[in-house]
Design a protein around this motif. Structure first.
Motif, PDB file in Angstrom:
ATOM      1  N   TYR A  47      -5.107   1.609   7.746  1.00  0.00           N
ATOM      2  CA  TYR A  47      -4.747   0.873   6.536  1.00  0.00           C
ATOM      3  C   TYR A  47      -5.990   0.679   5.668  1.00  0.00           C
ATOM      4  O   TYR A  47      -7.041   0.272   6.148  1.00  0.00           O
ATOM      5  N   LYS A  99       3.052   1.783   5.293  1.00  0.00           N
ATOM      6  CA  LYS A  99       2.841   0.739   4.294  1.00  0.00           C
ATOM      7  C   LYS A  99       2.171   1.338   3.057  1.00  0.00           C
ATOM      8  O   LYS A  99       1.309   2.212   3.168  1.00  0.00           O
ATOM      9  N   ARG A 100       2.608   0.857   1.907  1.00  0.00           N
ATOM     10  CA  ARG A 100       1.910   1.201   0.657  1.00  0.00           C
ATOM     11  C   ARG A 100       2.175   0.094  -0.338  1.00  0.00           C
ATOM     12  O   ARG A 100       3.325  -0.220  -0.644  1.00  0.00           O
ATOM     13  N   ASP A 101       1.106  -0.511  -0.819  1.00  0.00           N
ATOM     14  CA  ASP A 101       1.204  -1.584  -1.804  1.00  0.00           C
ATOM     15  C   ASP A 101       0.383  -1.211  -3.027  1.00  0.00           C
ATOM     16  O   ASP A 101      -0.723  -0.653  -2.913  1.00  0.00           O
ATOM     17  N   ARG A 132       5.925  -1.943  -3.626  1.00  0.00           N
ATOM     18  CA  ARG A 132       5.789  -1.866  -2.168  1.00  0.00           C
ATOM     19  C   ARG A 132       6.724  -0.790  -1.644  1.00  0.00           C
ATOM     20  O   ARG A 132       7.938  -0.864  -1.828  1.00  0.00           O
ATOM     21  N   GLY A 152      -2.753   0.993   1.740  1.00  0.00           N
ATOM     22  CA  GLY A 152      -1.701   1.311   2.681  1.00  0.00           C
ATOM     23  C   GLY A 152      -2.208   2.243   3.765  1.00  0.00           C
ATOM     24  O   GLY A 152      -3.405   2.507   3.895  1.00  0.00           O
TER      25      GLY A 152
END
Length: 999
Positions: free
Chosen positions: A842, A780-782, A704, A811
């Motif tokens: 997203y 965000k980046r997962d 993450r 993300g």
């Protein structure tokens, strides 16, 4: 000793996997040997001595085992060693051979009661690569020079790294060396050669490299790496080079890739049959002849390895329109060498250096696609320089039985320059109109009398120093150290031609809005742009770390550590621009030898990793950066030799909002309390050895990304509302503190807080009245992945490896660079320029590949004939339909909305938009890359071998990237006719012949 005990001792040494005690990995460019002397009841082991001896170099190192029989021999150069044990002052007994690999600890347990009788037994270790390693909590793949000689792997580090499970090749337009590890962007990796960081720190999308013949072994770390490694949220590539031995050796290697052995690339056409990419004349010829020599200058003490490689590379290509032909040539040689001085059995000094500097000279001609002929004399000559000189010195010392140290200092240099003969008199002119807009293909694209996109001169110099220590205290092995890098970029860049101006020609809908003005009735517009900067810019990256490898039980190892980092990016005046200290990166790992026999392990790792700010940020915001854009009506071309556009009336104001050429008061443009970019990672895995040769493994990974540093256009504050605006480097979606206007009198007078999660962007109604503010979404980046792997070790007859990765990368931010939009300035993406660029954005990211299969194997048909193959299969990347406007204000820029009606209305609220989600237009097709080789060792006294490799055997030229701009910037409601068409493709089939002679 009983027969089965004797057999067990031999097997322990042969496999390096009979593990009653677990040991941590070694320092960056070394390996180690560790284990336990297994005694019979009542036998005293304290004072027993374990010795390793390298018969090729005479290197000898001994340690005493503790009262429990545990021992560890660190700082061992990669190679094959004889292991000896002596007990109670008795004569040493030879146990067998041990292979020491890069970054790993080879663990060997020896039943002591039978060691004297085992001295007559000859035990040789098989070349096992991916066995179960209960000593490590990392996710890493080791690949040796010998394995690469068998396999059809292209001759560069990128090709080697892509053998690792889950690694994805990056988009070529962001740099040909790019790799995505674990869902990261291509600008988040680190590369070491002999412990020296050789990563490009200007933009973080490349690295210095050397020929294959210079390397000895590679280790590709895809996750969970220990605390001595940092400055990466992607992967780490760790490599060591060859060294000399007591035996004098020499040899030569010839590698040829003739132009005639390449399949023709395909031209690409749109739905109207118009050619939009001309690639059928793009090919090259490449050859390299290297010679090496190695040996001992002083027997058992001083060794050398040296290599010289003559190179010839001749690339040919056309521009997309097929009107310009480029004929290049690069023939600078590579040279490199290494000296190893074994001062004593416990001290060693190593020096190594190489030069990868390369100059390419490209002759430019006019080209007639219909006839396939070059037209007339040379029109220009382009000069490109890359690479530079690199060196390091490393001193290691085993101070006593429990304490070791290593000191390293080195320098890494990378030149980057581009210029041409025509730069002084010719501006860059590019016509962006299409056939549907009345411009035939031969008049599209580049209309310049120069082929230089920019005139650039740069030298990046890294000065790196580090100290690493290991201290053994009972069941604890403490590892600690510090490192410091001074990274300096001397840089100068501008567009070619008078005034340093570039001209771009466009068609826009008449009457629509452009640059706060109206497009003329003709719809023909031109933009001039000056983009230049110069100066010297320094960044200091420093860190210290500590790690405890605690042997809790004979079968359980805990790895507890922390790394504390600091980044100090400075402007052209030498003052700190972005400075972040005390970044605390904890690491926690475990390895459980389930059965206690080294055949099955469960392991896990939790860690935090920080990413430094690239030097390109210093240069572009803290270096007097000028980016000046002016729009005009386009009236046609001058017809003169330099073909400048004829400009009509100016459209809107001059825009220098992103840089006016001066170094501003950076307090107003940089978040004072900047938070770093960091990633948290969790890995849980399982490995099991089915037999002496077969092993299987499975792991799950979660990553993450928790923050971003990027540029934002602030046009309002909570204190004073709307104002003219300022571009800041900050943390999108968080509170940023800058020097601003606190009393609304138009001048900056105090530190103010801007909570960009809810404010910072001014909103206006249709009449231009200020009505409020809008904030940014948080980055965000997962990444979630399941990895399965099976390995069959090479045994002289055959070997095989297969992996499958199921991954989900989601993300709203890919990372410091953008594959979607080809934005390669690390840390200055378009993602957060205004709130609408990323609003409702997203989804699945550009490097998301749902399924990935990798196979590699080799088989010896006879003693002299070996065949091998690699096969990579992966699903496609997401396709997103990017728009230019949004339903909330008049901003005309990239967004996740496309206009569906009333698009040309001058009243923003009358325009109707539809949300266009990430990956909403499907994916690119699956790709299949099959490479094959056949190698023959000539049965004569000379050591001569031939290897023919064919890459992309099926000649797949499928699309790997597409044009995703449905509505280009400043063109709301004007669809791009090339939207969805391919922009990147698999390379055509080609063949490579390697002839190797050793003496």
């Amino acid at each position: 000793m009983k027969a089965n005990s004797l057999k067990r001792a031999a097997l322990c040494v042969a496999l390096g996997a009979c593990l009653g005690v677990v040991a941590p990995a070694a320092m960056a460019q070394d390996g180690s040997v560790a284990g336990r002397l297994l005694s019979e009841p009542g036998q005293q082991l304290e004072g027993a001595t374990v010795t390793v001896r390298n018969p090729a170099t005479g290197f000898v190192r001994s340690v005493r085992a503790d009262a429990n029989g545990s021992y560890r021999i660190p700082l061992l150069p990669v190679g094959t060693y004889d292991l000896e044990v002596s007990v109670a002052g008795g004569a040493p007994a030879r146990v067998g051979q041990v292979n020491v690999t890069l970054g790993n600890a080879t663990t060997v347990n020896v039943p002591v009661s039978g060691v004297s009788t085992l001295g007559t037994v000859q035990v040789r270790a098989p070349q096992v690569v991916n066995m179960v390693d209960v000593r490590s909590t990392e996710s890493a793949t080791n690949i040796t020079r010998e394995e690469l000689l068998r396999l059809p792997v292209d001759r560069d580090i990128t090709a080697v790294a892509l053998l690792a499970p889950g690694a994805v090749k990056g988009k070529g337009s962001l740099g040909g060396q790019g790799i995505s590890f674990g869902g990261s962007s291509v600008a988040e990796n680190t590369v070491y050669v002999n412990g020296l960081n050789v990563t490009d720190f200007y933009n973080r999308v490349g690295f210095s490299s050397v020929p294959f013949g210079f390397y000895q072994e590679f280790q590709v770390k895809t996750g969970g790496y220990s605390v001595e490694f940092g400055r990466s949220t992607g992967g780490v590539i760790n490599a060591v080079t060859r060294s000399g031995t007591n035996e004098f050796q020499t040899g030569a290697q010839l590698v040829v890739e003739p132009r005639a052995w390449q399949s023709q690339a395909r031209d690409r056409y749109d739905s109207d049959g118009s050619r939009y990419i001309t690639a059928s004349q793009d090919d090259y010829s490449r050859s390299a002849l290297n010679v090496f020599a190695s040996g001992a200058l002083v027997q058992d003490k001083l060794f050398f390895f040296g290599m010289y490689e003559a190179r010839d590379y001749q690339p040919w290509s056309t521009n997309d329109a097929g009107t310009v032909f480029n004929r290049g040539k690069a023939d600078d040689p590579f040279w490199g060498g290494k000296l190893d001085w074994q001062i004593t059995d416990n001290q060693m000094l190593s020096l190594f250096g190489f030069s990868d500097k390369s100059d390419t000279i490209t002759d430019v001609y006019k080209y007639d696609y219909a006839t396939g002929d070059i037209v007339g004399d040379r029109t220009n000559q382009i000069y490109n320089t890359v690479g530079g000189k690199n060196w390091s010195g490393t001193y290691s010392w085993q101070v006593n039985n429990d304490l070791t140290m290593k000191l390293m200092y080195g320098e890494n240099k990378r030149n980057r320059s581009q210029s041409s003969l025509m730069d002084q008199n010719c501006n860059r002119v590019f016509d962006n109109r299409t056939a549907s807009q009345g411009v035939p293909p031969d008049l599209q694209g580049d209309r310049s009398c120069t082929s230089s996109s920019q005139v650039e001169s740069a030298l990046d110099t890294r000065k790196a120093a580090r100290a690493d220590f290991e201290w053994s205290i009972g069941d604890h092995l403490l590892r600690f150290g510090l490192d410091r890098e001074e990274n300096t970029s001397d840089y100068e860049r501008a567009y070619p031609g008078p005034g340093g101006l570039r001209y771009d020609i466009y068609y826009r809908t008449p009457g629509s809005t452009l640059n706060y003005d109206v497009v003329p009735a003709s719809g023909l517009v031109a933009r001039s742009r000056r983009n230049e900067v110069s100066g010297s810019f320094e960044t200091i990256n420093s860190a210290y770390y500590i790690e405890d490898n605690w042997q809790v039980t004979p079968n359980l190892l805990l790895n507890i550590g922390a790394r504390v980092e600091g980044f100090d990016n400075k402007g052209g005046d030498g003052d700190s621009y972005i400075k972040i200290d005390n970044m605390f990166a904890p690491r926690l790992g475990f390895s459980w030898d389930v059965r206690g026999d080294g055949t099955t392990k469960v392991f896990g790792n939790l860690g935090r990793y920080f990413l430094p700010v690239a030097n390109v940020i210093n240069i572009k915001q803290a270096g007097g950066f000028l980016d000046e854009r002016t729009w005009y009506e386009f009236l046609g071309y001058s017809g003169a030799e330099n073909n400048l556009p004829v400009l009509g009336g100016q459209i809107g104001p001059v825009d220098n909002s992103q840089g006016d050429g001066s170094v501003p008061d950076l307090r107003a443009e940089v978040n004072r309390d900047m938070d770093p970019v960091y990633q948290d990672e969790a890995i849980l895995g399982f490995q099991h050895m089915l037999s002496e040769s077969w092993s299987v493994g499975a792991s799950v990974t979660y990553r993450r990304l928790n923050n971003a540093i990027d540029d934002m256009n602030i046009t309002a504050t909570g204190q004073c509302g709307a104002f003219d605006g300022v571009w800041i480097m900050g943390n999108p979606g968080r509170t940023n503190t800058v020097w601003g206007d606190s009393d609304c009198d138009g001048s900056n007078d105090a530190w103010i807080n801007i909570d960009t999660s809810r404010e910072g962007w001014a909103l206006y109604d249709d009449d231009g009245n200020y009505v409020g503010q809008r904030g940014w979404v948080k980055p965000k980046r997962d990444y979630k992945a399941l990895e399965l792997q099976v390995d069959r070790a090479w045994d002289g007859k055959w070997g095989f490896n297969a992996s499958y990765t199921l991954a989900y990368g989601k993300g709203n931010a890919e990372g410091p660079v953008n594959s979607d939009t080809d934005f390669a300035d690390s840390g200055r993406t378009e993602n957060f320029d205004n709130p609408w660029v990323n609003y409702r954005g997203y989804g699945y990211l550009a490097n998301d590949r749902r399924h990935q299969f990798k196979f590699r194997g080799s088989y010896a048909l006879t003693e002299n004939l070996t065949v091998a193959a690699t096969l990579g299969i992966q699903s496609g990347s997401p396709i997103t339909r990017f728009g230019a406007g949004n339903p909330y204000d008049a901003t005309d820029f990239r967004s996740y909305f496309v206009c569906v009606s009333n698009c040309q209305s001058s009243v923003p609220s009358e325009r109707v938009f539809m949300h266009s989600p990430r990956a909403g237009d499907g994916r690119t097709p699956w790709t299949y890359d099959l490479d094959m080789s056949i190698a023959y060792k000539v049965p004569v006294p000379l050591d001569l071998s031939l290897k023919l490799a064919v890459y992309n055997v099926l000649n797949q030229q499928r699309i790997v990237s597409v044009d995703q701009d449905y509505e280009p910037q400043d063109s709301i409601g004007t669809p791009n006719p090339l939207y969805g068409y391919g922009t990147g493709f698999q390379s055509p089939r080609y063949a490579q012949l390697t002839v190797t002679w050793n003496y």
